[in-house]
Write a protein that holds these residues in place. Structure first.
Motif, mmCIF file in Angstrom:
data_model
loop_
_atom_site.group_PDB
_atom_site.id
_atom_site.type_symbol
_atom_site.label_atom_id
_atom_site.label_comp_id
_atom_site.label_asym_id
_atom_site.label_seq_id
_atom_site.Cartn_x
_atom_site.Cartn_y
_atom_site.Cartn_z
ATOM 1 N N SER A 49 -8.012 30.317 -6.183
ATOM 2 C CA SER A 49 -6.954 30.051 -5.189
ATOM 3 C C SER A 49 -7.319 29.680 -3.614
ATOM 4 C CB SER A 49 -5.844 31.029 -5.414
ATOM 5 O OG SER A 49 -6.171 32.417 -4.985
ATOM 6 N N THR A 50 -8.298 30.379 -3.208
ATOM 7 C CA THR A 50 -8.577 30.100 -1.771
ATOM 8 C C THR A 50 -10.055 30.162 -1.624
ATOM 9 O OG1 THR A 50 -8.943 32.615 -1.652
ATOM 10 C CG2 THR A 50 -6.713 31.940 -1.017
ATOM 11 N N TYR A 52 -14.057 29.962 -1.316
ATOM 12 C CA TYR A 52 -14.993 29.295 -2.060
ATOM 13 C C TYR A 52 -14.547 28.951 -3.572
ATOM 14 C CZ TYR A 52 -18.718 29.422 1.513
ATOM 15 O OH TYR A 52 -19.475 29.189 2.456
ATOM 16 N N PHE A 73 -4.797 35.336 -8.451
ATOM 17 C CA PHE A 73 -4.311 36.723 -8.427
ATOM 18 C C PHE A 73 -3.305 36.695 -7.503
ATOM 19 C CE2 PHE A 73 -4.946 41.558 -8.384
ATOM 20 C CZ PHE A 73 -3.851 41.726 -9.461
ATOM 21 N N GLY A 109 -3.087 36.683 -12.743
ATOM 22 C CA GLY A 109 -3.114 37.663 -13.028
ATOM 23 C C GLY A 109 -4.492 38.213 -12.589
ATOM 24 N N ASP A 110 -4.835 39.607 -13.358
ATOM 25 C CA ASP A 110 -6.023 40.395 -12.947
ATOM 26 C C ASP A 110 -7.310 39.964 -13.845
ATOM 27 O OD1 ASP A 110 -7.866 42.377 -12.135
ATOM 28 O OD2 ASP A 110 -6.999 43.823 -12.817
ATOM 29 N N ALA A 111 -8.147 39.257 -13.033
ATOM 30 C CA ALA A 111 -9.325 38.692 -13.587
ATOM 31 C C ALA A 111 -10.279 39.996 -14.263
ATOM 32 C CB ALA A 111 -9.883 37.951 -12.833
ATOM 33 N N SER A 137 -16.004 33.589 -8.700
ATOM 34 C CA SER A 137 -15.574 33.582 -7.021
ATOM 35 C C SER A 137 -14.624 34.774 -6.717
ATOM 36 C CB SER A 137 -15.338 32.093 -6.568
ATOM 37 O OG SER A 137 -15.248 32.472 -5.337
ATOM 38 N N ALA A 139 -13.123 37.835 -5.049
ATOM 39 C CA ALA A 139 -13.512 38.737 -3.669
ATOM 40 C C ALA A 139 -12.472 39.630 -3.852
ATOM 41 C CB ALA A 139 -13.680 37.768 -2.546
ATOM 42 N N SER A 222 -22.940 34.319 -3.371
ATOM 43 C CA SER A 222 -23.460 35.446 -2.381
ATOM 44 C C SER A 222 -23.896 35.175 -1.155
ATOM 45 C CB SER A 222 -25.168 35.991 -3.053
ATOM 46 O OG SER A 222 -25.359 37.183 -2.702
ATOM 47 N N LYS A 242 -24.031 42.967 -4.178
ATOM 48 C CA LYS A 242 -24.809 41.296 -4.213
ATOM 49 C C LYS A 242 -26.027 41.602 -5.168
ATOM 50 C CE LYS A 242 -21.416 39.032 -2.537
ATOM 51 N NZ LYS A 242 -20.386 38.322 -3.494
ATOM 52 N N LYS A 267 -22.799 29.880 3.004
ATOM 53 C CA LYS A 267 -22.621 29.791 4.427
ATOM 54 C C LYS A 267 -21.576 30.906 4.859
ATOM 55 C CE LYS A 267 -21.334 27.393 8.444
ATOM 56 N NZ LYS A 267 -20.405 26.272 8.881
ATOM 57 N N ALA A 268 -21.744 31.685 5.966
ATOM 58 C CA ALA A 268 -20.831 32.553 6.432
ATOM 59 C C ALA A 268 -19.688 31.722 6.835
ATOM 60 C CB ALA A 268 -21.344 33.328 7.431
ATOM 61 N N LEU A 269 -18.301 32.135 6.198
ATOM 62 C CA LEU A 269 -17.235 31.129 6.813
ATOM 63 C C LEU A 269 -15.978 32.031 6.902
ATOM 64 C CD1 LEU A 269 -17.350 27.679 4.622
ATOM 65 C CD2 LEU A 269 -17.276 28.142 6.958
ATOM 66 N N THR A 271 -12.897 33.282 5.700
ATOM 67 C CA THR A 271 -11.964 33.422 4.654
ATOM 68 C C THR A 271 -11.257 34.753 4.531
ATOM 69 O OG1 THR A 271 -13.667 34.350 3.140
ATOM 70 C CG2 THR A 271 -13.658 32.119 3.200
ATOM 71 N N SER A 273 -11.526 37.203 2.963
ATOM 72 C CA SER A 273 -12.769 38.322 2.632
ATOM 73 C C SER A 273 -13.449 38.561 3.725
ATOM 74 C CB SER A 273 -13.435 38.153 1.382
ATOM 75 O OG SER A 273 -12.403 37.646 0.317
#
Ligand code: NAD
Length: 392
Positions: A49-50, A52, A73, A109-111, A137, A139, A222, A242, A267-269, A271, A273
């Protein structure tokens, strides 16, 4: 209602449905502008949903033409509360996909749960037969285990405390932060949440039910990053998780013949998380400045388009010496990292504007929740109750 951003700490508690739809539309438009990929035809995206995961779903659908099944979720709107951004993103994605003739269904729901795995297996059997790609994916700050206990992940060091600069995102002020070491239990719990155990459970459930196509690919994400973040990230509690995720990729490829499991280092982005990790947001805002100046900046969708087109489904899959896919290659270029190091030393409250792309950071932050999009009248009444077509 009129929806405005309301921030609390490093999260925004509201989301704008039209803005989120715009965010998804922009990502789809980007992928449509790129060369197509001969790749997945039926993809399962866990954490779709968000960030990556959403970008992976868009790349699978629009670069490869795949049918996508997403697990999310998220919360619908209720009373005076808006839905979560991931809910609006998914509602928009399904509508765009349907208009473009692409299958897209979502389970909310809860993956981590056994029930969700069973529901997904049933839906694959009913609609798709098998899937040939599984993107992992997730997090999450916590995971409820099979015995019904809930464990939490922590963002701490391992061994010794670590002090470095950080940015207070509420005040945009630079300060020093000391990150304390995690206990053995906290490390074990972080591995349970963010390591590979649940990924392996997914592969076991899908493979056991015969819904993984021969030659299926599965990929989890990762991060490595520069030395200033290593005590916090690579060598910290999340880094231990990781490491476990990477070991799980080797285990899956070995234990499930015909399934190829990969780790992609991204890459660091900004998000939802990454905003929670101390030190990292300051690094990201410096990185954005340097990469934008050098014309190498990418967001989630550019990263995932490259992952699908140039790595996962390239005729010769390029791996690093340890066998990982790297789409953090631009971030880790020596000239980028040396420019970041210079700015890292220099950055203070007085030099913040010169050293960091604070505006870019905050643009990305608010855009994750559907704000700061041109062409959207945020003063206009909007219906917060938006349905996801496949969720009844
Ligand atoms: P994100 O918060 O944007 O996405 C996480 C997704 O997981 C969301 O869709 C969320 O709804 C979903 N999710 C969380 N708990 C769930 C649950 N119990 N059941 C179902 N769905 C659940 O985060 P992201 O940054 O896109 O992270 C995705 C992966 O990419 C993570 O493994 C992260 O470590 C990795 N990564 C992130 C970065 C970065 O800088 N953001 C860099 C490299 C790698």
């Amino acid at each position: 209602m009129i929806i405005e951003p309301k921030t609390r700490g490093f999260i925004c508690t509201t989301a704008h449905p039209s803005g989120c739809a715009e965010a998804v539309r922009e990502q789809i438009d980007y992928v449509k502008s790129q060369p197509k990929t001969e790749g997945t035809k039926k993809a399962l995206i866990l954490g779709a949903s968000t960030g990556y995961g959403l970008a992976s779903r868009i790349a699978a659908a629009y670069s490869c033409g795949a049918a996508t099944l997403g697990v999310i979720f998220d919360k619908p709107a209720s009373g005076s509360r808006t839905a979560s951004a991931g809910w609006y993103n998914t509602a928009a994605f399904e509508r765009f996909a349907a208009a473009d003739g692409l299958y897209a269904k979502t389970l909310n729901g809860d993956a981590f749960s056994k029930e969700m795995k069973e529901q997904v297996v049933e839906l694959i059997k009913r609609d798709l037969g098998q899937v040939d790609l599984v993107v992992y994916s997730l997090a999450s700050p916590r995971r409820t285990l099979a015995n019904n206990t809930t464990v939490s992940s922590v963002l701490k060091t391992v061994g010794a405390p670590y002090t470095n600069k950080t940015i207070d995102l509420k005040t945009n002020k630079i300060s020093e932060i000391t990150v304390e070491p995690a206990t053995e239990q906290e490390i074990a719990d972080t591995i349970a949440v963010m390591g590979g155990e649940d990924w392996e459970d997914w592969v076991a459930a899908l493979s056991g039910a015969g819904v993984l196509a021969p030659g299926a690919v599965t990929v989890a994400y990762s991060y490595i990053g520069p030395e200033v973040t290593h005590p916090m990230y690579l060598n910290g509690s999340i880094g231990m998780a990781k490491k476990h995720l990477f070991e799980t990729s080797l285990k899956i490829s070995k234990m499930y013949p015909g399934v190829k499991a990969y780790i992609s280092v991204n890459k660091a982005l900004v998000t939802q998380s990454s905003a929670a990790i101390p030190i990292v947001p300051l690094y990201i805002s410096i990185l954005y400045k340097v990469m934008k100046e050098k014309g190498l900046h990418e967001g989630c969708i550019e990263q995932m388009t490259r992952l699908f087109h140039d790595r996962l489904y390239a005729s010769n899959i390029l791996l690093d010496s340890e066998g990982r896919i790297r789409v953090d290659d631009y971030e880790m270029k020596p000239d980028i990292q040396s420019a970041v190091s210079v700015l890292w030393e220099k950055v203070s409250d007085l030099t913040l504007e010169d050293c960091c792309d604070i505006e870019g950071y905050w643009d990305d932050f608010f855009r994750m929740f559907g704000f700061r999009y041109d062409g959207i009248d945020y003063a206009k009444d909007v219906d917060a109750n938006v349905s996801i077509p496949s969720i009844v």
